[in-house]
Design a protein around this motif. Structure first.
Motif, mmCIF file in Angstrom:
data_model
loop_
_atom_site.group_PDB
_atom_site.id
_atom_site.type_symbol
_atom_site.label_atom_id
_atom_site.label_comp_id
_atom_site.label_asym_id
_atom_site.label_seq_id
_atom_site.Cartn_x
_atom_site.Cartn_y
_atom_site.Cartn_z
ATOM 1 N N GLU A 1 71.547 11.623 -45.861
ATOM 2 C CA GLU A 1 71.448 13.060 -45.607
ATOM 3 C C GLU A 1 71.213 13.833 -46.909
ATOM 4 O OE1 GLU A 1 71.661 16.743 -43.289
ATOM 5 O OE2 GLU A 1 70.845 14.720 -43.109
ATOM 6 N N GLY A 2 71.895 13.451 -47.964
ATOM 7 C CA GLY A 2 71.692 14.113 -49.252
ATOM 8 C C GLY A 2 70.261 13.986 -49.739
ATOM 9 N N ASN A 3 69.685 12.811 -49.597
ATOM 10 C CA ASN A 3 68.289 12.603 -50.007
ATOM 11 C C ASN A 3 67.323 13.395 -49.137
ATOM 12 O OD1 ASN A 3 67.668 10.890 -52.320
ATOM 13 N ND2 ASN A 3 69.014 9.435 -51.303
ATOM 14 N N GLU A 4 67.585 13.452 -47.839
ATOM 15 C CA GLU A 4 66.725 14.244 -46.952
ATOM 16 C C GLU A 4 66.788 15.724 -47.324
ATOM 17 O OE1 GLU A 4 67.557 13.492 -42.816
ATOM 18 O OE2 GLU A 4 67.125 11.353 -43.021
ATOM 19 N N LEU A 5 68.001 16.210 -47.560
ATOM 20 C CA LEU A 5 68.161 17.610 -47.944
ATOM 21 C C LEU A 5 67.471 17.895 -49.278
ATOM 22 C CD1 LEU A 5 71.876 18.085 -46.871
ATOM 23 C CD2 LEU A 5 69.872 19.176 -45.816
ATOM 24 N N GLN B 1 70.734 25.835 -43.490
ATOM 25 C CA GLN B 1 72.073 26.296 -43.893
ATOM 26 C C GLN B 1 73.146 25.466 -43.199
ATOM 27 O OE1 GLN B 1 72.491 30.484 -43.044
ATOM 28 N NE2 GLN B 1 71.480 31.102 -44.929
ATOM 29 N N ASP B 2 72.968 25.244 -41.909
ATOM 30 C CA ASP B 2 73.955 24.473 -41.144
ATOM 31 C C ASP B 2 74.021 23.024 -41.626
ATOM 32 O OD1 ASP B 2 74.568 26.726 -39.676
ATOM 33 O OD2 ASP B 2 73.399 26.124 -37.912
ATOM 34 N N ARG B 3 72.876 22.418 -41.891
ATOM 35 C CA ARG B 3 72.864 21.024 -42.379
ATOM 36 C C ARG B 3 73.563 20.913 -43.733
ATOM 37 N NH1 ARG B 3 67.242 17.814 -41.813
ATOM 38 N NH2 ARG B 3 68.492 16.243 -42.889
ATOM 39 N N LEU B 4 73.285 21.868 -44.608
ATOM 40 C CA LEU B 4 73.921 21.843 -45.928
ATOM 41 C C LEU B 4 75.427 22.058 -45.817
ATOM 42 C CD1 LEU B 4 71.131 23.685 -47.868
ATOM 43 C CD2 LEU B 4 72.120 21.491 -48.572
ATOM 44 N N LYS B 5 75.855 22.925 -44.899
ATOM 45 C CA LYS B 5 77.284 23.171 -44.722
ATOM 46 C C LYS B 5 77.979 21.924 -44.173
ATOM 47 C CE LYS B 5 78.612 26.040 -41.560
ATOM 48 N NZ LYS B 5 78.910 27.246 -40.768
ATOM 49 N N VAL B 6 77.380 21.279 -43.195
ATOM 50 C CA VAL B 6 77.959 20.043 -42.648
ATOM 51 C C VAL B 6 78.002 18.963 -43.729
ATOM 52 C CG1 VAL B 6 77.574 18.168 -40.991
ATOM 53 C CG2 VAL B 6 77.375 20.546 -40.248
ATOM 54 N N VAL C 1 83.446 17.403 -55.185
ATOM 55 C CA VAL C 1 83.883 18.529 -54.349
ATOM 56 C C VAL C 1 83.390 19.858 -54.910
ATOM 57 C CG1 VAL C 1 85.891 17.352 -53.372
ATOM 58 C CG2 VAL C 1 86.173 18.789 -55.392
ATOM 59 N N ARG C 2 82.855 19.827 -56.109
ATOM 60 C CA ARG C 2 82.212 21.026 -56.659
ATOM 61 C C ARG C 2 80.717 21.038 -56.306
ATOM 62 N NH1 ARG C 2 85.901 19.651 -60.771
ATOM 63 N NH2 ARG C 2 87.362 21.326 -61.238
ATOM 64 N N SER C 3 80.042 19.927 -56.564
ATOM 65 C CA SER C 3 78.585 19.906 -56.406
ATOM 66 C C SER C 3 78.140 19.921 -54.938
ATOM 67 C CB SER C 3 77.982 18.702 -57.133
ATOM 68 O OG SER C 3 78.453 17.481 -56.602
ATOM 69 N N GLY C 4 78.821 19.190 -54.071
ATOM 70 C CA GLY C 4 78.416 19.144 -52.660
ATOM 71 C C GLY C 4 78.464 20.514 -51.992
ATOM 72 N N PRO C 5 79.617 21.165 -51.997
ATOM 73 C CA PRO C 5 79.683 22.498 -51.404
ATOM 74 C C PRO C 5 78.852 23.551 -52.153
ATOM 75 C CG PRO C 5 81.848 21.500 -51.430
ATOM 76 C CD PRO C 5 80.949 20.612 -52.249
ATOM 77 N N SER C 6 78.683 23.356 -53.448
ATOM 78 C CA SER C 6 77.885 24.311 -54.224
ATOM 79 C C SER C 6 76.441 24.355 -53.734
ATOM 80 C CB SER C 6 77.931 23.949 -55.705
ATOM 81 O OG SER C 6 77.135 24.833 -56.446
ATOM 82 N N SER C 7 75.910 23.217 -53.325
ATOM 83 C CA SER C 7 74.539 23.207 -52.818
ATOM 84 C C SER C 7 74.427 24.074 -51.564
ATOM 85 C CB SER C 7 74.053 21.784 -52.545
ATOM 86 O OG SER C 7 74.871 21.132 -51.601
ATOM 87 N N ALA C 8 75.418 24.004 -50.695
ATOM 88 C CA ALA C 8 75.399 24.816 -49.477
ATOM 89 C C ALA C 8 75.553 26.304 -49.799
ATOM 90 C CB ALA C 8 76.506 24.363 -48.528
ATOM 91 N N ALA C 9 76.472 26.615 -50.686
ATOM 92 C CA ALA C 9 76.704 28.017 -51.047
ATOM 93 C C ALA C 9 75.492 28.624 -51.745
ATOM 94 C CB ALA C 9 77.935 28.123 -51.949
ATOM 95 N N ASN C 10 74.869 27.852 -52.622
ATOM 96 C CA ASN C 10 73.701 28.371 -53.331
ATOM 97 C C ASN C 10 72.488 28.510 -52.424
ATOM 98 O OD1 ASN C 10 74.166 28.948 -56.253
ATOM 99 N ND2 ASN C 10 75.159 26.965 -56.083
ATOM 100 N N TYR C 11 72.358 27.653 -51.422
ATOM 101 C CA TYR C 11 71.250 27.835 -50.482
ATOM 102 C C TYR C 11 71.457 29.118 -49.678
ATOM 103 C CZ TYR C 11 67.687 27.362 -47.018
ATOM 104 O OH TYR C 11 66.599 27.639 -46.221
#
Length: 116
Positions: free
Chosen positions: A98-102, A7-12, A38-48
């Protein structure tokens, strides 16, 4: 890796994506990138985060699949940015890594849930 760490990694990552987008030029192409990323990046964190509160295994898996889609879309917009301006490649490098690792972690999690 536990849920809190992810969660923290996705938020950062989401914050870094928004900061990256804020620094893009004002041209039409970059405006498109800015609006989408700015929609897709934060959306991944929120959905996780929502996935971690899933009501069932099926709900958890479904929400992880949304995270996968949003991360993949974010990576697309990073690639698109390089297509618009090759000089942005160096700036995008850490975000891309980081995106690929996530994305790899999420895909592995989905596979694990499917096996249960």
């Amino acid at each position: 890796m536990n849920q809190k760490v992810l969660q923290d990694r996705l938020k950062v990552f989401a914050i870094d994506i928004v900061r990256f987008a804020e620094g893009l030029p004002e041209s039409l192409g970059f405006k498109t990138v800015r609006n989408q990323i700015v929609r897709s990046g934060p959306s991944s964190a929120a959905n996780y985060r929502a996935a971690c509160r899933g009501k069932s295994t099926a709900d958890f898996k479904h929400k992880l699949e949304i995270v996968e889609e949003e991360l993949d879309e974010t990576l697309f917009w990073l690639e698109f940015t390089v297509g618009l301006d090759e000089t942005k490649r160096t700036l995008i490098g850490p975000l891309w890594k980081e995106g690929n690792e996530l994305l790899s972690i999420i895909v592995a999690s989905i596979k694990s849930v499917k096996q249960k």
